[in-house]
Design an enzyme around this catalytic site. Structure first.
Site, short mmCIF file in Angstrom:
data_model
loop_
_atom_site.label_atom_id
_atom_site.label_comp_id
_atom_site.label_asym_id
_atom_site.label_seq_id
_atom_site.Cartn_x
_atom_site.Cartn_y
_atom_site.Cartn_z
CG ASN A 26 42.70 39.35 34.50
OD1 ASN A 26 43.25 40.45 34.51
ND2 ASN A 26 41.39 39.21 34.44
CE1 TYR A 29 39.03 47.32 35.56
CE2 TYR A 29 40.99 48.27 36.54
CZ TYR A 29 40.39 47.41 35.63
OH TYR A 29 41.16 46.63 34.79
P1 ATP Z 1 38.82 43.67 32.23
O1 ATP Z 1 37.69 44.63 32.56
O2 ATP Z 1 40.07 43.91 33.06
O3 ATP Z 1 39.09 43.59 30.76
P2 ATP Z 1 36.97 41.50 32.42
O4 ATP Z 1 36.03 42.39 31.67
O5 ATP Z 1 37.26 40.14 31.86
O6 ATP Z 1 38.37 42.20 32.63
P3 ATP Z 1 35.59 42.32 34.81
O7 ATP Z 1 34.45 41.54 35.31
O8 ATP Z 1 35.36 43.62 34.11
O9 ATP Z 1 36.50 41.34 33.91
O10 ATP Z 1 36.57 42.56 36.04
C1 ATP Z 1 37.57 43.56 35.97
C2 ATP Z 1 38.83 43.01 36.57
O11 ATP Z 1 38.64 42.79 37.97
C3 ATP Z 1 39.26 41.63 36.05
O12 ATP Z 1 39.95 41.67 34.85
C4 ATP Z 1 40.14 41.15 37.20
O13 ATP Z 1 41.45 41.76 37.18
C5 ATP Z 1 39.37 41.66 38.40
N1 ATP Z 1 38.40 40.64 38.87
C6 ATP Z 1 37.25 40.27 38.27
N2 ATP Z 1 36.60 39.33 38.96
C7 ATP Z 1 37.37 39.11 40.07
C8 ATP Z 1 37.25 38.24 41.20
N3 ATP Z 1 36.21 37.43 41.35
N4 ATP Z 1 38.24 38.28 42.12
C9 ATP Z 1 39.30 39.12 42.00
N5 ATP Z 1 39.46 39.96 40.96
C10 ATP Z 1 38.53 39.96 40.01
#
Ligand code: ATP
Ligand code: MG
Length: 140
Positions: free
Chosen positions: A113, A50
């Site tokens: 999620n 990440y």
């Molecule tokens: P992923 O990368 O896991 O497929 P995504 O692309 O929909 O999900 P990102 O914006 O890349 O979302 O965020 C990565 C992950 O960080 C999210 O899936 C979630 O688990 C966490 N996350 C994102 N936004 C928030 C937030 N505002 N508060 C807490 N956790 C968050």
């Protein structure tokens, strides 16, 4: 065109016993599972995976969550796999996820999620290589 992408069934979904249902849902949407492994990410592995989010306010909490229990990483193949997976997953925040999407069905919060999906074909290539060797995916 046939394409590969990377998914992670996150610790919340694995702990809740939803990994099999999510994999079946993906197969029902036409994804072929080329590779599958269960692993418990170390702190360093989660931080590296990440890395793009390191400046975000939720980064430390995300790393904590992603290391809280085992995950299932899967290499998937389908036509339009990258965009298709993101549609099938639904919005990051389950409250905004369309009915019938994996996050609408299994996610409990914007953080917990249930599933990750690569963002773009370039990102998918990097993320697939993070979890699977080339040899593991050849001829799969
Ligand atoms: P992923 O990368 O896991 O497929 P995504 O692309 O929909 O999900 P990102 O914006 O890349 O979302 O965020 C990565 C992950 O960080 C999210 O899936 C979630 O688990 C966490 N996350 C994102 N936004 C928030 C937030 N505002 N508060 C807490 N956790 C968050
Ligand atoms: Mg993302």
């Amino acid at each position: 065109m046939s394409e590969q992408t990377l998914t992670i069934i996150k610790p919340d979904a694995v702990a809740a016993g939803n990994a099999g249902k999510i994999l079946a849902h993906l197969e029902g949407e036409g994804f072929r599972i080329l590779g599958l492994k269960r692993l418990h990410l170390s702190r360093d592995q989660a931080r590296a995976f990440y890395e793009v989010h390191r400046e975000r306010p939720f980064y430390d909490s995300l790393v904590e969550f992603m290391t809280s229990g085992p995950v299932m990483a899967a290499a998937l193949e389908r036509d339009d796999a990258v965009a298709g997976l993101r549609r099938v997953m639904g919005a990051t925040n389950p409250e905004e996820a369309d009915e019938g999407t994996i996050r609408a069905l299994y996610a409990s919060s914007i953080e917990k999620n249930s599933i990750h999906g690569s963002l773009s074909p370039e990102n998918a290539a990097l993320e697939l290589a993070f979890f699977f060797s080339r040899a593991e995916l050849i001829g799969a």
